[in-house]
Design an enzyme around this catalytic site. Structure first.
Site, mmCIF file in Angstrom:
data_model
loop_
_atom_site.group_PDB
_atom_site.id
_atom_site.type_symbol
_atom_site.label_atom_id
_atom_site.label_comp_id
_atom_site.label_asym_id
_atom_site.label_seq_id
_atom_site.Cartn_x
_atom_site.Cartn_y
_atom_site.Cartn_z
ATOM 1 N N HIS A 54 34.497 73.508 32.573
ATOM 2 C CA HIS A 54 35.631 74.558 32.104
ATOM 3 C C HIS A 54 36.575 74.409 33.386
ATOM 4 O O HIS A 54 37.787 74.770 33.297
ATOM 5 C CB HIS A 54 35.111 75.752 31.947
ATOM 6 C CG HIS A 54 35.991 76.465 30.993
ATOM 7 N ND1 HIS A 54 36.784 75.928 29.809
ATOM 8 C CD2 HIS A 54 36.080 77.942 30.727
ATOM 9 C CE1 HIS A 54 37.302 76.798 29.322
ATOM 10 N NE2 HIS A 54 36.763 78.034 29.570
ATOM 11 N N ASN A 63 40.934 83.709 30.977
ATOM 12 C CA ASN A 63 41.463 84.319 29.739
ATOM 13 C C ASN A 63 43.010 84.870 30.126
ATOM 14 O O ASN A 63 43.639 84.929 29.303
ATOM 15 C CB ASN A 63 40.465 85.195 29.343
ATOM 16 C CG ASN A 63 39.448 84.787 28.693
ATOM 17 O OD1 ASN A 63 38.942 83.485 28.898
ATOM 18 N ND2 ASN A 63 38.561 85.439 28.125
#
Length: 248
Positions: A19, A67
């Protein structure tokens, strides 16, 4: 001015995660180009200023966790009075095979929470550099996969990809996306990727890969017509089905 954003999660716990390939790519650019200043914290991010291809560039790594990445990007864009078109974001893409790179402007998030956050803060009209990490095969395994570290075997494609991103950052700054993608493809696979840039891309001069847009399977098919019987019952049946034999 261009802001090049790398997406990832802050902290040593995540630094080798799939990620975090966006962070890795921006770090590679920072290491390769001596004009960039040391990292400093602002806009809820780590930033560095430098010059590539005579253009002022801000490297930015949001420190808000994935996020909420849009908070840092939005703050930097407003501070420098930029437009979304001045923002380029590098991030991991599950739907591309490992090492493959695709660039687009606008579009959907593909379920990527960092992109969703940036869309919410600055809109969708920014450039996205999608760095393929592959897919684990099922939705249930996605979280563990992206938050897992790259495997040792991944270095075979990851190191050439990051090196080539850093070496060719000038193409990214100039907006020469096709050549940027082609050079990464060639570095990762050892093959020219010109025909892979899109259906309209012509074959490069001297290419041995065959006609553009055709798979290697199609190229391998024989072009000669099979021999058919000329006499006997089977020949008569085929003649009735196919018509008289073509004189050519």
């Amino acid at each position: 001015m261009l802001v090049i954003v790398g997406l990832g999660n802050p902290g040593t716990k995540y630094e080798k995660n799939r990620h975090n390939i966006g962070f890795m790519a921006v770090d590679a650019i920072h290491r390769r180009h001596s004009s960039f200043s040391p990292w400093r914290k602002r806009f809820q991010a780590e930033t560095s200023e430098g010059t590539i291809a005579d253009e002022k560039v801000i490297l930015l790594k949001p420190q808000t966790y994935m996020n909420e990445s849009g908070q840092a990007v939005g703050a930097a864009m407003r501070f420098f009075k930029l437009e979304p078109s001045d923002i380029t974001v590098l991030y991991d893409e599950l739907d591309l095979v490992p090492g493959k790179v695709k660039i687009k402007v606008a579009g959907g998030s593909g379920g990527h929470n960092g992109i969703k956050s940036i869309d919410a803060h600055i809109g969708k009209d920014y450039r996205r550099v999608r760095l393929g990490i592959g897919h684990p095969g099922s939705k249930e395994h996605v979280t563990g996969y992206v938050l897992g570290d790259f495997a040792k075997i991944d270095q075979d494609w990851l190191d050439p990809l990051l090196d080539t991103v850093a070496d060719n950052a000038d193409l990214l700054v100039k907006g020469n996306d096709g050549e940027f993608m082609n050079r990464i493809h060639k570095a990762v696979t050892g093959k020219d990727g010109a025909a892979d840039a899109g259906p309209a891309s012509p074959a490069r001069p001297g290419s041995k890969s065959g006609a553009p847009g055709r798979s290697h399977i199609r190229q391998a098919r024989p072009k000669a017509k099979p021999d058919l019987p000329k006499e006997g019952p089977l020949a008569a049946m085929l003649k009735g089905l196919l018509g008289p034999k073509d004189s050519n």
